[in-house]
Design a protein around this motif. Structure first.
Motif, PDB file in Angstrom:
ATOM      1  N   GLN A 100       0.841  -1.189   0.000  1.00  0.00           N
ATOM      2  CA  GLN A 100       0.000   0.000   0.000  1.00  0.00           C
ATOM      3  C   GLN A 100       0.881   1.246   0.000  1.00  0.00           C
ATOM      4  OE1 GLN A 100      -2.704   0.234   3.269  1.00  0.00           O
ATOM      5  NE2 GLN A 100      -3.728   2.052   2.543  1.00  0.00           N
ATOM      6  N   ARG A 101       1.094   1.826  -1.151  1.00  0.00           N
ATOM      7  CA  ARG A 101       2.019   2.948  -1.283  1.00  0.00           C
ATOM      8  C   ARG A 101       1.461   4.224  -0.665  1.00  0.00           C
ATOM      9  NH1 ARG A 101       3.823   3.257  -7.417  1.00  0.00           N
ATOM     10  NH2 ARG A 101       5.165   4.884  -6.552  1.00  0.00           N
ATOM     11  N   ASN A 102       0.145   4.359  -0.601  1.00  0.00           N
ATOM     12  CA  ASN A 102      -0.454   5.580  -0.069  1.00  0.00           C
ATOM     13  C   ASN A 102      -0.010   5.833   1.369  1.00  0.00           C
ATOM     14  OD1 ASN A 102      -2.292   7.834  -0.273  1.00  0.00           O
ATOM     15  ND2 ASN A 102      -3.608   6.713   1.150  1.00  0.00           N
ATOM     16  N   ARG A 103       0.120   4.757   2.158  1.00  0.00           N
ATOM     17  CA  ARG A 103       0.540   4.894   3.556  1.00  0.00           C
ATOM     18  C   ARG A 103       1.929   4.314   3.813  1.00  0.00           C
ATOM     19  NH1 ARG A 103      -4.914   3.669   7.235  1.00  0.00           N
ATOM     20  NH2 ARG A 103      -6.145   5.381   6.369  1.00  0.00           N
ATOM     21  N   GLY A 104       2.269   3.258   3.109  1.00  0.00           N
ATOM     22  CA  GLY A 104       3.525   2.563   3.373  1.00  0.00           C
ATOM     23  C   GLY A 104       4.740   3.215   2.742  1.00  0.00           C
ATOM     24  N   GLY A 105       4.530   4.300   1.985  1.00  0.00           N
ATOM     25  CA  GLY A 105       5.642   5.003   1.372  1.00  0.00           C
ATOM     26  C   GLY A 105       5.875   4.585  -0.066  1.00  0.00           C
ATOM     27  N   ASP A 106       6.261   5.535  -0.898  1.00  0.00           N
ATOM     28  CA  ASP A 106       6.643   5.224  -2.272  1.00  0.00           C
ATOM     29  C   ASP A 106       7.974   4.478  -2.305  1.00  0.00           C
ATOM     30  OD1 ASP A 106       4.491   6.643  -3.766  1.00  0.00           O
ATOM     31  OD2 ASP A 106       5.319   8.358  -2.702  1.00  0.00           O
ATOM     32  N   ILE A 107       8.820   4.758  -1.326  1.00  0.00           N
ATOM     33  CA  ILE A 107      10.098   4.062  -1.162  1.00  0.00           C
ATOM     34  C   ILE A 107      10.155   3.552   0.270  1.00  0.00           C
ATOM     35  CG2 ILE A 107      12.604   4.234  -1.328  1.00  0.00           C
ATOM     36  CD1 ILE A 107      12.205   6.730  -3.064  1.00  0.00           C
ATOM     37  N   LEU A 108      10.548   2.306   0.426  1.00  0.00           N
ATOM     38  CA  LEU A 108      10.659   1.710   1.751  1.00  0.00           C
ATOM     39  C   LEU A 108      12.090   1.235   1.950  1.00  0.00           C
ATOM     40  CD1 LEU A 108       9.213   0.714   4.359  1.00  0.00           C
ATOM     41  CD2 LEU A 108       8.829  -1.453   3.179  1.00  0.00           C
ATOM     42  N   ILE A 109      12.731   1.738   2.982  1.00  0.00           N
ATOM     43  CA  ILE A 109      14.093   1.325   3.327  1.00  0.00           C
ATOM     44  C   ILE A 109      14.048   0.659   4.689  1.00  0.00           C
ATOM     45  CG2 ILE A 109      16.471   2.078   3.654  1.00  0.00           C
ATOM     46  CD1 ILE A 109      15.832   4.588   2.131  1.00  0.00           C
ATOM     47  N   GLU A 110      14.669  -0.490   4.829  1.00  0.00           N
ATOM     48  CA  GLU A 110      14.693  -1.158   6.120  1.00  0.00           C
ATOM     49  C   GLU A 110      16.110  -1.286   6.639  1.00  0.00           C
ATOM     50  OE1 GLU A 110      12.859  -4.942   5.442  1.00  0.00           O
ATOM     51  OE2 GLU A 110      14.704  -5.878   4.745  1.00  0.00           O
ATOM     52  N   ALA A 111      16.255  -1.131   7.937  1.00  0.00           N
ATOM     53  CA  ALA A 111      17.541  -1.320   8.589  1.00  0.00           C
ATOM     54  C   ALA A 111      17.832  -2.804   8.712  1.00  0.00           C
ATOM     55  CB  ALA A 111      17.536  -0.667   9.963  1.00  0.00           C
ATOM     56  N   VAL A 112      19.104  -3.145   8.740  1.00  0.00           N
ATOM     57  CA  VAL A 112      19.546  -4.523   8.935  1.00  0.00           C
ATOM     58  C   VAL A 112      20.157  -4.613  10.333  1.00  0.00           C
ATOM     59  CG1 VAL A 112      21.084  -6.350   8.121  1.00  0.00           C
ATOM     60  CG2 VAL A 112      20.005  -4.794   6.469  1.00  0.00           C
TER      61      VAL A 112
END
Length: 402
Positions: free
Chosen positions: A312-324
């Motif tokens: 869901q890009r509307n809330r989850g962000g157009d770009i998603l970056i996750e930490a490791v």
């Protein structure tokens, strides 16, 4: 309708129609208790003897796999709706909605329930004539679908834990016409200590044992009632160590404040294009950030997001970056020693599932279980008809049900 469904289930189990209808107190109950941040291995690691006793008398999953992100509000809403965060709408503890042009903060559903989609278990029960009660649960005081549980309290972080246990038992002691058949409970101290001191710390062990004593009191109190109560213990996620020296400062990413805004949830960073941000600018930013990624963070691609139910890009962000892990995005303050929110496949993100009562077999292990299986299973136990499609599947838990 709910009563007829319940009777049908009893007939399938080999009981007679007369047995099922003998008394109204034969109708099943479920008490669903969440111990926030209780990792799958804490029973043995921190000697939770009462929870071990309950597991021996019922069912235990070796590991409950949480949804993504493995954070408190997304996970709790997934447990009680059977939906991925991208489908029930609470995609993080804090996020931005591009269409609404608003930010969500934890518990905001109390003021505006339109943030939450789906049919929580307490609503499902109430819609089918079964009273429900919430001794705390994220968004349980929100008027979702125009309804709340018959009984609930607004969340108070410092509310006495002993009182929480007694209130659950008091609800079960009400006259039958007033008595809720679905009840939730919530304890946060294990999560708090895990964040502050880490999952292996003596302080976390003490928190586990404190909650274990309370759960033991609740279980013994339930047994004394003589009602067909099923006690289900869950957690929303596990806990892993983080290294303050691995903090990812947002300045390192050199984010473009003219074309984007972002929300830092610690384990992941959600980046939202502004209204006039072009697709070409968006793709160039993805490419730039992908070149920067290292062993501390990564850009999550579209296919991976779809697999995790966070498309869901509307809330989850157009770009998603996750930490490791052990890295984490810095919020401008000292990092916690323990953290969560990472991909659910990470071993330390594994959560708790233990259940006992007449609906469950004794001494059964179901191995890996996904959190989304809880919703349809509890609905089945209570004799509730699912009123909308869910992402969860009851099949993995069927071998453990009577």
């Amino acid at each position: 309708m709910a009563r007829l469904i319940f009777i049908g289930i009893w007939l399938v189990l080999g009981l007679t129609h007369a047995d099922a209808a003998e008394t109204s107190t034969d109708s099943p109950y479920v008490v669903l208790v969440s111990i926030d941040g209780f990792r799958w291995d804490y029973i043995e690691k921190h000697q939770a003897l009462n929870i071990a006793r309950i597991a021996a008398n019922g069912v235990r999953a070796k590991r409950l796999t949480p949804v993504y992100p493995a954070n408190t509000f997304p996970s709790h809403l997934s447990i009680v709706t059977g939906l991925h965060p991208g489908h029930h709408g609470i995609v993080a503890n804090r996020f931005y909605d591009k269409q609404r042009n608003e930010y969500y903060e934890m518990g905001q559903g109390k003021q505006d329930a339109s943030w939450v989609e789906g049919i929580p278990l307490w609503n499902l029960a109430e819609m089918q004539g079964i009273k429900a009660a919430a001794m705390f649960w994220p968004e349980s005081d929100a008027r979702i679908n125009g309804r709340t549980p018959s009984y609930f309290y607004h969340y108070a972080h410092n509310a006495d834990y002993q009182w929480r246990v007694e209130q659950i038992l008091d609800w079960l002691r009400l006259p039958e016409v007033q008595r809720p058949h679905f009840i939730t409970g919530y304890f946060s101290i294990v999560d708090s200590k895990g964040h502050e001191y880490g999952p292996d710390a003596a302080q976390t062990r003490a928190a586990v044992q404190k909650v274990d004593r309370l759960v033991g009191q609740l279980y013994d109190g339930i047994l004394q009632l003589g009602l067909p109560v099923n006690l289900v213990l869950v957690s929303d996620h596990g806990m892993t160590y983080t290294d303050p020296n691995q903090a990812i400062k947002l300045d390192e990413l050199e984010l473009d404040g003219e074309n984007f805004q972002w929300v830092n949830d610690g384990s992941h960073l959600m980046i939202y294009g502004n209204e006039d941000t072009s697709d070409a600018r968006l793709q160039s930013e993805v490419a730039r950030l992908s070149q920067l990624q290292d062993n501390r963070f990564r850009v999550v691609d579209v296919k991976e997001r779809q697999r995790r139910g966070l498309e869901q890009r509307n809330r989850g962000g157009d770009i998603l970056i996750e930490a490791v892990p052990p890295a984490r995005f810095s919020k401008g303050k000292k990092l916690d020693i323990g953290a969560h929110g990472y991909p659910p496949e990470l071993a330390d993100m594994g959560a708790l599932f233990v259940a006992t009562g007449p609906a469950f077999k004794q001494g059964v292990s179901v191995g890996e279980l996904h959190a989304l299986s809880i919703y349809p299973s509890i609905a089945r136990i209570l004799g509730l008809e699912l009123m909308a499609p869910v992402d969860g599947d009851i099949t993995p838990l069927l071998p453990a049900l009577n």
